[in-house]
Design an enzyme around this catalytic site. Structure first.
Site, PDB file in Angstrom:
ATOM      1  N   ASP A  99      43.920  61.678  29.543  1.00 34.23           N
ATOM      2  CA  ASP A  99      42.786  62.611  29.562  1.00 34.23           C
ATOM      3  C   ASP A  99      41.652  62.188  30.476  1.00 34.23           C
ATOM      4  O   ASP A  99      40.687  62.932  30.621  1.00 34.23           O
ATOM      5  CB  ASP A  99      42.208  62.736  28.140  1.00 34.23           C
ATOM      6  CG  ASP A  99      43.300  62.863  27.101  1.00 34.23           C
ATOM      7  OD1 ASP A  99      44.063  63.825  27.203  1.00 34.23           O
ATOM      8  OD2 ASP A  99      43.414  61.973  26.239  1.00 34.23           O
ATOM      9  N   TYR A 157      44.836  50.774  31.682  1.00 39.54           N
ATOM     10  CA  TYR A 157      46.044  50.360  30.963  1.00 39.54           C
ATOM     11  C   TYR A 157      46.819  49.341  31.792  1.00 39.54           C
ATOM     12  O   TYR A 157      46.881  49.444  33.019  1.00 39.54           O
ATOM     13  CB  TYR A 157      46.952  51.570  30.705  1.00 39.54           C
ATOM     14  CG  TYR A 157      46.497  52.433  29.542  1.00 39.54           C
ATOM     15  CD1 TYR A 157      46.365  51.899  28.264  1.00 39.54           C
ATOM     16  CD2 TYR A 157      46.227  53.778  29.737  1.00 39.54           C
ATOM     17  CE1 TYR A 157      45.961  52.701  27.202  1.00 39.54           C
ATOM     18  CE2 TYR A 157      45.832  54.584  28.690  1.00 39.54           C
ATOM     19  CZ  TYR A 157      45.693  54.034  27.419  1.00 39.54           C
ATOM     20  OH  TYR A 157      45.296  54.816  26.379  1.00 39.54           O
ATOM     21  N   CYS A 162      44.934  57.854  33.049  1.00 41.89           N
ATOM     22  CA  CYS A 162      45.243  57.990  31.621  1.00 41.89           C
ATOM     23  C   CYS A 162      45.623  59.446  31.319  1.00 41.89           C
ATOM     24  O   CYS A 162      45.630  60.292  32.204  1.00 41.89           O
ATOM     25  CB  CYS A 162      44.047  57.598  30.772  1.00 41.89           C
ATOM     26  SG  CYS A 162      43.279  56.047  31.248  1.00 41.89           S
ATOM     27  N   ARG A 177      58.412  88.329  51.530  1.00 42.19           N
ATOM     28  CA  ARG A 177      58.061  87.815  50.194  1.00 42.19           C
ATOM     29  C   ARG A 177      57.018  86.708  50.373  1.00 42.19           C
ATOM     30  O   ARG A 177      57.353  85.589  50.751  1.00 42.19           O
ATOM     31  CB  ARG A 177      59.316  87.252  49.515  1.00 42.19           C
ATOM     32  CG  ARG A 177      60.471  88.244  49.450  1.00 42.19           C
ATOM     33  CD  ARG A 177      61.653  87.667  48.673  1.00 42.19           C
ATOM     34  NE  ARG A 177      62.136  86.416  49.234  1.00 42.19           N
ATOM     35  CZ  ARG A 177      63.098  86.310  50.147  1.00 42.19           C
ATOM     36  NH1 ARG A 177      63.703  87.387  50.627  1.00 42.19           N
ATOM     37  NH2 ARG A 177      63.480  85.126  50.596  1.00 42.19           N
ATOM     38  N   HIS A 194      67.263  83.505  51.277  1.00 43.94           N
ATOM     39  CA  HIS A 194      66.068  82.651  51.309  1.00 43.94           C
ATOM     40  C   HIS A 194      66.362  81.459  52.221  1.00 43.94           C
ATOM     41  O   HIS A 194      67.447  80.894  52.174  1.00 43.94           O
ATOM     42  CB  HIS A 194      65.742  82.191  49.884  1.00 43.94           C
ATOM     43  CG  HIS A 194      64.364  81.618  49.716  1.00 43.94           C
ATOM     44  ND1 HIS A 194      63.233  82.211  50.238  1.00 43.94           N
ATOM     45  CD2 HIS A 194      63.921  80.508  49.060  1.00 43.94           C
ATOM     46  CE1 HIS A 194      62.165  81.488  49.910  1.00 43.94           C
ATOM     47  NE2 HIS A 194      62.558  80.453  49.200  1.00 43.94           N
ATOM     48  N   ARG A 204      71.274  77.350  46.643  1.00 42.58           N
ATOM     49  CA  ARG A 204      70.677  77.449  45.310  1.00 42.58           C
ATOM     50  C   ARG A 204      71.420  78.518  44.511  1.00 42.58           C
ATOM     51  O   ARG A 204      72.230  78.205  43.661  1.00 42.58           O
ATOM     52  CB  ARG A 204      69.182  77.756  45.465  1.00 42.58           C
ATOM     53  CG  ARG A 204      68.407  77.704  44.194  1.00 42.58           C
ATOM     54  CD  ARG A 204      66.906  77.686  44.436  1.00 42.58           C
ATOM     55  NE  ARG A 204      66.390  78.937  44.993  1.00 42.58           N
ATOM     56  CZ  ARG A 204      65.100  79.147  45.273  1.00 42.58           C
ATOM     57  NH1 ARG A 204      64.223  78.185  45.068  1.00 42.58           N
ATOM     58  NH2 ARG A 204      64.691  80.290  45.779  1.00 42.58           N
ATOM     59  N   LYS A 236      54.884  84.094  40.910  1.00 37.88           N
ATOM     60  CA  LYS A 236      55.564  83.277  39.901  1.00 37.88           C
ATOM     61  C   LYS A 236      54.698  82.058  39.536  1.00 37.88           C
ATOM     62  O   LYS A 236      53.762  81.715  40.265  1.00 37.88           O
ATOM     63  CB  LYS A 236      56.918  82.822  40.437  1.00 37.88           C
ATOM     64  CG  LYS A 236      56.846  81.990  41.721  1.00 37.88           C
ATOM     65  CD  LYS A 236      58.224  81.861  42.375  1.00 37.88           C
ATOM     66  CE  LYS A 236      58.161  81.047  43.647  1.00 37.88           C
ATOM     67  NZ  LYS A 236      59.427  81.088  44.395  1.00 37.88           N
TER      68      LYS A 236
HETATM   69  C1  PLP Z   1      59.159  81.365  45.745  1.00 36.24           C
HETATM   70  C2  PLP Z   1      59.967  82.262  46.597  1.00 36.24           C
HETATM   71  C3  PLP Z   1      59.375  82.931  47.680  1.00 36.24           C
HETATM   72  C4  PLP Z   1      57.967  82.659  48.147  1.00 36.24           C
HETATM   73  O1  PLP Z   1      57.998  81.637  49.100  1.00 36.24           O
HETATM   74  P1  PLP Z   1      56.667  81.101  49.793  1.00 36.24           P
HETATM   75  O2  PLP Z   1      57.138  80.089  50.743  1.00 36.24           O
HETATM   76  O3  PLP Z   1      55.820  80.539  48.707  1.00 36.24           O
HETATM   77  O4  PLP Z   1      56.033  82.272  50.439  1.00 36.24           O
HETATM   78  C5  PLP Z   1      60.143  83.832  48.375  1.00 36.24           C
HETATM   79  N1  PLP Z   1      61.429  84.061  48.039  1.00 36.24           N
HETATM   80  C6  PLP Z   1      62.026  83.420  47.034  1.00 36.24           C
HETATM   81  C7  PLP Z   1      63.448  83.707  46.738  1.00 36.24           C
HETATM   82  C8  PLP Z   1      61.325  82.489  46.282  1.00 36.24           C
HETATM   83  O5  PLP Z   1      61.931  81.848  45.288  1.00 36.24           O
END
Ligand code: PLP
Length: 393
Positions: free
Chosen positions: A311, A263, A309, A220, A164, A135, A36
């Site tokens: 850039d 600045y 800044c 994951r 998660h 979440r 992602k």
């Molecule tokens: C982003 C994400 C992951 C990956 O997690 P890492 O800690 O970067 O390995 C796994 N599961 C879900 C649901 C996520 O949103």
């Protein structure tokens, strides 16, 4: 795009990291590479190609658009979308063979308006359970029971059932254990409903690497693939960051004692000083939160001074330097190194917040020494010249 500022991404490191992660897991566990946010800022297509070579079984992205981009570039691995998509887009998931995350019965009911029951067109789903991150996901038994008849339909395949963790990278394991216990209870709800579920999964990078028993059917892996992991908790695992960030001095001058710079007159010279200007700023993702960090010039640390800044930024040099001198903002020069951890600590964030913040304006220059043949012409080295040609076309 400034040709004087670029990120270097080592595809070898991504591949080596994935192979090490793979080795640390039981061989039956499937590996889902999480790409992602443009592969955590490293480049989604390049990362996917390396992940394929290193034996990833699945890919995950956050949004529908990210998945469609992979399919448009001929990526054929199974893809899970981690964030619920708009129910009216369900046909896109069918056409492009994308797996969707389901976090509520309401989503399934709404989705049905756009996908008439048809066993020939199977929709692949991963059911998301909320065990404490708070979440998205199904939280209570009642919510689960409302969901069951909707996922029992003949045109639904339950490819996954997952959760998660909130604290998998923390030294204190208590909350992780609580979430694991809740997930075990939820898996029992799933067994009791006699649904056929292909994969149970809960571990992201930190959980998978620290507790291989949590790997279940699939892990994951995002952060660790890019070399981001809780090093203090896993000292023997040497994963390498794949991303470094570089620039060059485009202007050098002397600032006399008492003269202002930046600045809002944000810096005043305490003595006669040599100052360099570097063409990177907050529009490149080097935000004003990076004020008071250091970068490397001529193998030495040099403080960023004055307000960053849009850039450009200014740096106090160890002495006079030539225009064009290489500057490293992330990575090493000689024996000195600016690490992601150091920058993340400075902004009170995590490494992947730094890498994903670097905007598209910063070219990604890929290095790939050991797998040139495998990676092939299509994914071969891109040097600044080729990027330049693309930029001026
Ligand atoms: C982003 C994400 C992951 C990956 O997690 P890492 O800690 O970067 O390995 C796994 N599961 C879900 C649901 C996520 O949103």
């Amino acid at each position: 795009m400034s040709l004087n500022t670029w990120a270097e991404v080592s595809l070898n490191h991504i591949r080596e990291n994935l192979l090490k992660i793979r080795q640390s897991l039981p061989s039956s566990v499937k590996l889902m590479a999480v790409v992602k946010a443009n592969g955590y800022g490293h480049g989604d297509l390049e990362t996917v190609r390396m992940a394929e070579i290193a034996g990833a079984d699945y890919l995950a992205v956050a949004h529908l658009e990210e998945a469609l981009r992979l399919r448009a570039n001929d990526i054929t691995l199974p893809i899970l979308i981690l964030t619920p998509i708009n129910p009216e887009d369900v046909q896109l998931a069918l056409v492009y063979d994308l797996m969707l995350t389901v976090a509520s019965a309401a989503w399934l009911k709404e989705m049905r308006k756009y996908k008439p029951l048809s066993p020939a067109k199977k929709l692949k789903l991963h059911i998301k359970m909320d065990t404490g991150l708070g979440r998205i996901g199904v939280k209570t038994k009642e919510e689960w029971e409302e969901l069951v008849p909707l996922i029992r339909e003949a045109d639904i395949v339950i490819d996954g059932f997952y959760t998660h963790f909130a604290t998998a990278g923390n030294a204190d394991r208590a909350f992780l254990e609580l979430q694991t216990k809740r997930f075990t209870e939820m898996m029992n709800w799933s067994y009791a409903s006699c649904l056929s579920v292909n994969h149970y999964h809960c571990a992201g990078s930190a959980a998978a690497l620290r507790f291989p028993s949590l790997a279940m059917d699939m892990v994951r892996i995002g952060a660790a693939m890019y070399g981001f992991y809780p090093q203090q908790l896993l000292p023997s695992l040497k994963l390498k960051p794949a991303f470094s960030l570089h620039s060059r001095l485009i202007h050098v001058k002397k600032l006399n004692k008492g003269e202002w710079l930046g600045y809002d007159n944000s810096y005043c010279a305490e003595a006669d000083e040599w100052i360099g200007t570097v063409p990177i700023g907050y529009a490149d993702g080097w935000s004003q939160r990076m004020q008071n960090t250091e970068l490397l010039v001529g193998g030495k640390r040099a403080p960023v001074i004055g307000k960053i800044c849009m850039d450009q930024l200014m740096v106090r040099l160890p002495g006079p330097c030539e225009i064009g001198t290489a500057v490293t903002l992330i990575g090493s020069q000689g024996s000195e190194e600016i690490t992601f951890d150091e920058l993340a600590a400075h902004i009170g964030g995590v490494a992947q917040e730094v890498s994903t913040s670097i905007t598209e304006r910063v070219a990604r220059n890929y290095t790939n020494d050991t797998c040139k043949e495998e990676a092939g012409a299509k994914w071969g080295n891109r040097n600044v010249q080729s990027i330049y040609k693309k930029a001026v076309m």
